[in-house]
Write a protein that holds these residues in place. Sequence first.
Motif, PDB file in Angstrom:
ATOM      1  N   GLN A  84     -33.307  27.826 -37.507  1.00 53.47           N
ATOM      2  CA  GLN A  84     -31.921  27.343 -37.532  1.00 53.47           C
ATOM      3  C   GLN A  84     -31.670  26.333 -38.640  1.00 53.47           C
ATOM      4  OE1 GLN A  84     -31.261  25.985 -33.504  1.00 53.47           O
ATOM      5  NE2 GLN A  84     -30.539  27.994 -32.846  1.00 53.47           N
ATOM      6  N   ARG A  85     -32.720  25.653 -39.104  1.00 54.78           N
ATOM      7  CA  ARG A  85     -32.545  24.701 -40.211  1.00 54.78           C
ATOM      8  C   ARG A  85     -32.241  25.408 -41.520  1.00 54.78           C
ATOM      9  NH1 ARG A  85     -37.023  22.865 -37.595  1.00 54.78           N
ATOM     10  NH2 ARG A  85     -38.402  23.749 -39.197  1.00 54.78           N
ATOM     11  N   ASP A  86     -32.562  26.720 -41.595  1.00 54.81           N
ATOM     12  CA  ASP A  86     -32.349  27.480 -42.821  1.00 54.81           C
ATOM     13  C   ASP A  86     -30.954  28.082 -42.916  1.00 54.81           C
ATOM     14  OD1 ASP A  86     -35.020  27.096 -43.726  1.00 54.81           O
ATOM     15  OD2 ASP A  86     -35.689  28.647 -42.334  1.00 54.81           O
ATOM     16  N   VAL A  87     -30.123  27.860 -41.908  1.00 53.18           N
ATOM     17  CA  VAL A  87     -28.763  28.405 -41.884  1.00 53.18           C
ATOM     18  C   VAL A  87     -27.780  27.253 -41.731  1.00 53.18           C
ATOM     19  CG1 VAL A  87     -27.175  30.014 -40.759  1.00 53.18           C
ATOM     20  CG2 VAL A  87     -29.632  30.513 -40.805  1.00 53.18           C
ATOM     21  N   LYS A  99     -18.034  28.891 -45.175  1.00 49.90           N
ATOM     22  CA  LYS A  99     -19.159  29.560 -45.821  1.00 49.90           C
ATOM     23  C   LYS A  99     -20.439  29.346 -45.023  1.00 49.90           C
ATOM     24  CE  LYS A  99     -21.379  30.124 -50.344  1.00 49.90           C
ATOM     25  NZ  LYS A  99     -21.355  29.698 -51.757  1.00 49.90           N
ATOM     26  N   LEU A 100     -21.122  30.439 -44.762  1.00 49.46           N
ATOM     27  CA  LEU A 100     -22.411  30.399 -44.080  1.00 49.46           C
ATOM     28  C   LEU A 100     -23.493  30.683 -45.114  1.00 49.46           C
ATOM     29  CD1 LEU A 100     -23.508  30.196 -41.062  1.00 49.46           C
ATOM     30  CD2 LEU A 100     -23.738  32.687 -41.200  1.00 49.46           C
ATOM     31  N   SER A 101     -24.461  29.777 -45.240  1.00 50.51           N
ATOM     32  CA  SER A 101     -25.514  29.913 -46.245  1.00 50.51           C
ATOM     33  C   SER A 101     -26.867  30.056 -45.563  1.00 50.51           C
ATOM     34  CB  SER A 101     -25.537  28.698 -47.178  1.00 50.51           C
ATOM     35  OG  SER A 101     -24.295  28.554 -47.839  1.00 50.51           O
ATOM     36  N   ILE A 102     -27.683  30.980 -46.077  1.00 53.07           N
ATOM     37  CA  ILE A 102     -29.002  31.233 -45.512  1.00 53.07           C
ATOM     38  C   ILE A 102     -30.061  31.032 -46.581  1.00 53.07           C
ATOM     39  CG2 ILE A 102     -30.491  32.907 -44.321  1.00 53.07           C
ATOM     40  CD1 ILE A 102     -26.875  33.750 -44.433  1.00 53.07           C
ATOM     41  N   SER A 162     -26.800  22.086 -40.639  1.00 54.74           N
ATOM     42  CA  SER A 162     -27.409  23.350 -40.236  1.00 54.74           C
ATOM     43  C   SER A 162     -26.901  23.711 -38.856  1.00 54.74           C
ATOM     44  CB  SER A 162     -28.933  23.231 -40.218  1.00 54.74           C
ATOM     45  OG  SER A 162     -29.346  22.358 -39.183  1.00 54.74           O
ATOM     46  N   ILE A 163     -27.027  24.991 -38.495  1.00 54.07           N
ATOM     47  CA  ILE A 163     -26.587  25.376 -37.152  1.00 54.07           C
ATOM     48  C   ILE A 163     -27.453  24.699 -36.094  1.00 54.07           C
ATOM     49  CG2 ILE A 163     -25.615  27.559 -37.917  1.00 54.07           C
ATOM     50  CD1 ILE A 163     -28.066  28.962 -36.845  1.00 54.07           C
ATOM     51  N   GLU A 164     -28.674  24.313 -36.456  1.00 53.05           N
ATOM     52  CA  GLU A 164     -29.511  23.565 -35.520  1.00 53.05           C
ATOM     53  C   GLU A 164     -28.867  22.222 -35.202  1.00 53.05           C
ATOM     54  OE1 GLU A 164     -34.213  22.547 -35.310  1.00 53.05           O
ATOM     55  OE2 GLU A 164     -33.141  21.759 -37.058  1.00 53.05           O
ATOM     56  N   GLN A 165     -28.387  21.517 -36.242  1.00 49.22           N
ATOM     57  CA  GLN A 165     -27.741  20.229 -36.023  1.00 49.22           C
ATOM     58  C   GLN A 165     -26.467  20.373 -35.205  1.00 49.22           C
ATOM     59  OE1 GLN A 165     -27.776  19.391 -40.380  1.00 49.22           O
ATOM     60  NE2 GLN A 165     -28.344  17.332 -39.735  1.00 49.22           N
ATOM     61  N   VAL A 166     -25.663  21.382 -35.546  1.00 46.39           N
ATOM     62  CA  VAL A 166     -24.398  21.584 -34.838  1.00 46.39           C
ATOM     63  C   VAL A 166     -24.642  21.860 -33.364  1.00 46.39           C
ATOM     64  CG1 VAL A 166     -22.343  23.032 -34.654  1.00 46.39           C
ATOM     65  CG2 VAL A 166     -23.226  22.405 -36.915  1.00 46.39           C
ATOM     66  N   LEU A 167     -25.574  22.749 -33.067  1.00 46.85           N
ATOM     67  CA  LEU A 167     -25.856  23.088 -31.673  1.00 46.85           C
ATOM     68  C   LEU A 167     -26.442  21.901 -30.921  1.00 46.85           C
ATOM     69  CD1 LEU A 167     -27.327  26.675 -32.165  1.00 46.85           C
ATOM     70  CD2 LEU A 167     -25.071  26.072 -31.272  1.00 46.85           C
ATOM     71  N   ARG A 168     -27.274  21.102 -31.590  1.00 43.43           N
ATOM     72  CA  ARG A 168     -27.856  19.932 -30.933  1.00 43.43           C
ATOM     73  C   ARG A 168     -26.780  18.902 -30.613  1.00 43.43           C
ATOM     74  NH1 ARG A 168     -31.460  18.746 -34.436  1.00 43.43           N
ATOM     75  NH2 ARG A 168     -30.290  17.119 -35.539  1.00 43.43           N
ATOM     76  N   GLU A 169     -25.858  18.677 -31.562  1.00 42.35           N
ATOM     77  CA  GLU A 169     -24.777  17.718 -31.322  1.00 42.35           C
ATOM     78  C   GLU A 169     -23.871  18.188 -30.190  1.00 42.35           C
ATOM     79  OE1 GLU A 169     -22.857  17.221 -35.040  1.00 42.35           O
ATOM     80  OE2 GLU A 169     -24.540  16.139 -35.969  1.00 42.35           O
ATOM     81  N   ARG A 170     -23.621  19.491 -30.121  1.00 36.26           N
ATOM     82  CA  ARG A 170     -22.805  20.022 -29.023  1.00 36.26           C
ATOM     83  C   ARG A 170     -23.487  19.784 -27.684  1.00 36.26           C
ATOM     84  NH1 ARG A 170     -20.771  25.945 -31.217  1.00 36.26           N
ATOM     85  NH2 ARG A 170     -19.433  25.191 -32.902  1.00 36.26           N
TER      86      ARG A 170
END
Length: 248
Positions: free
Chosen positions: A111-114, A122-125, A232-240
């Motif tokens: 998830q850190r790579d997205v 924009k979604l970056s991988i 990253s989506i990891e950060q977003v999901l963790r904050e949620r």
Amino acid sequence: MDQSGVRQRSGLAQGCVIALGMVLAMALAVGATLYFVGRSAFDRLTGGPDPVTVASASLQGLREQNRLSAFAARYVAVVTTSQTRMGFTAQKTMIMPGSVRYEVDLGKLNQRDVIWDPATKKLSIALPPLEVVGPEVDLNNIREYGEGGVLMTLTDSEERLDAANRAAGQKELVRQAREATPMRLARDATRRAVERSFSMPLRATGMDVTVEALFPDERTAQDRERWDVSKSIEQVLRERAEREGAKK
């Protein structure tokens, strides 16, 4: 005193023979597979999906595929080895065809790579490095030509020449596979396959999102700066998860 020399040359116009039929078939297979992976990820979503949720599900689907091979090519190596002993010279030429696959290890994606940039949608991988797998030598179509039968009859020169040619042939196949043109084609095919796997489920939800996949050496200074400031989506999901936990 014995003397030996080895010389190698690549054959058939010093280039690679790209197996277009093989590539097309693989591209279609990968496209179909990634479509169903993306669709399955979308079907697993509940409620009103957003880009981060969809991207997280797509990422999980990709990781389950383990390795992605979106491109393959066929090459031909022509190598010649000679040996001089006891005043006699023996020489053998080997024509060795073989295939190479270009792969990425999707298990290394996390998830850190997205990252998701809501301002630009924009979604970056960040892709793992492209790997050259092989060569798989076509043993049935190897051809050999030799001269200097006296030395090969009296000594073990033929076995030595064959061994040297086999090693040199495989090395030459890998060298051709790593040339700029096939590496660029393999990168483009892999990048498109990964981008489709993320963009199709996003578009299926009606979201207009740009998806960009980059290999490690393709990221510019601007990309790295944007990567540092975007979440990253990891950060977003963790904050949620933290916000939801605080509400309880």
